[in-house]
Design a protein around this motif. Structure first.
Motif, PDB file in Angstrom:
ATOM      1  N   ILE A  31       0.948  -1.010  -0.196  1.00 38.07           N
ATOM      2  CA  ILE A  31       0.215  -0.279   0.042  1.00 38.07           C
ATOM      3  C   ILE A  31       0.799   1.308   0.100  1.00 38.07           C
ATOM      4  O   ILE A  31       0.169   2.605  -0.856  1.00 38.07           O
ATOM      5  CB  ILE A  31      -1.219  -0.420   0.670  1.00 38.07           C
ATOM      6  CG1 ILE A  31      -1.803  -0.937   0.633  1.00 38.07           C
ATOM      7  CG2 ILE A  31      -1.822   1.545   1.176  1.00 38.07           C
ATOM      8  CD1 ILE A  31      -3.228  -1.313   1.651  1.00 38.07           C
ATOM      9  N   VAL A  54      -0.722   6.219   1.715  1.00 35.85           N
ATOM     10  CA  VAL A  54      -0.817   5.341   0.330  1.00 35.85           C
ATOM     11  C   VAL A  54       0.426   6.073  -0.738  1.00 35.85           C
ATOM     12  O   VAL A  54       0.844   7.059  -0.371  1.00 35.85           O
ATOM     13  CB  VAL A  54      -2.195   5.875   0.225  1.00 35.85           C
ATOM     14  CG1 VAL A  54      -2.894   4.827  -0.636  1.00 35.85           C
ATOM     15  CG2 VAL A  54      -3.293   4.569   1.178  1.00 35.85           C
ATOM     16  N   VAL A  95      -8.719   0.857   1.235  1.00 34.09           N
ATOM     17  CA  VAL A  95      -7.031   0.730   1.141  1.00 34.09           C
ATOM     18  C   VAL A  95      -6.935   1.333   3.090  1.00 34.09           C
ATOM     19  O   VAL A  95      -6.333   0.498   3.419  1.00 34.09           O
ATOM     20  CB  VAL A  95      -6.830   2.446   0.547  1.00 34.09           C
ATOM     21  CG1 VAL A  95      -5.530   2.460   0.570  1.00 34.09           C
ATOM     22  CG2 VAL A  95      -6.671   1.886  -0.871  1.00 34.09           C
TER      23      VAL A  95
END
Length: 173
Positions: A60, A94, A107
């Motif tokens: 990520i 991110v 996410v």
């Protein structure tokens, strides 16, 4: 960054109904080893859960755990992820390559699952079957506790005078 979940350096396999074991020599990939294994040589079914959590956070963030550097602090990647989670600033974690096109709620949920996987104590980590359930459903997630190897690193400054070499000459009497 092509790790295999089954290949985190575990030199021994579990026998029968064995849930944990001790090793006499620690082997594995630094950055993916759980603290109980790296420090005490104890591995269990939760060891790969820890490794999986590191991998999730690396994917990520687009950063490697071992080589992570941040301009504002000296935390490792897990420490940065934990601090970002506690401060509700996960968007900064991110990777820019996915930030524009991703569903941020999904996410952030995956980051939280990754943090659950890297908790300090193995008993606090979910099993892999529970990780799969969390990833494939919308069940409520518990808040993670501090990760293992959450630390601030001190980098060597080559210009520092604190690392001077001294030479002692020994002479017989």
């Amino acid at each position: 960054m092509n790790p295999k979940i089954s290949d985190f350096g575990m030199a021994r396999s579990f026998g029968g109904n064995q849930m944990q074991a001790n090793t006499t020599r620690v082997v594995g990939t630094y950055g993916y080893m759980p603290p109980e294994y790296a420090i005490d040589g104890i591995f269990s079914t939760k060891s790969d859960v820890y490794s999986f959590g590191v991998l999730v956070i690396e994917i990520i963030s687009g950063k490697k755990n071992r080589s992570f550097v941040h301009p504002d602090h000296s935390l490792n990647l897990l420490g940065h992820a934990w601090t970002s989670y506690k401060e509700d600033k996960l968007s900064g974690l991110v990777d820019e390559a996915i930030s524009e096109s991703c569903n941020h709620a999904e996410v952030f949920r995956v980051i939280q699952i990754g943090l659950l996987c890297v908790q300090q104590h193995p008993a606090d980590r979910p099993s892999m079957s529970h990780v799969v359930l969390m990833l494939s459903s919308n069940i409520a997630l518990p808040h993670p506790k501090q990760p293992g190897f959450f630390m601030e690193r001190t980098f060597h400054d080559p210009d520092s005078s604190s690392n001077q070499l001294t030479i002692t000459v020994l002479e017989p009497r």
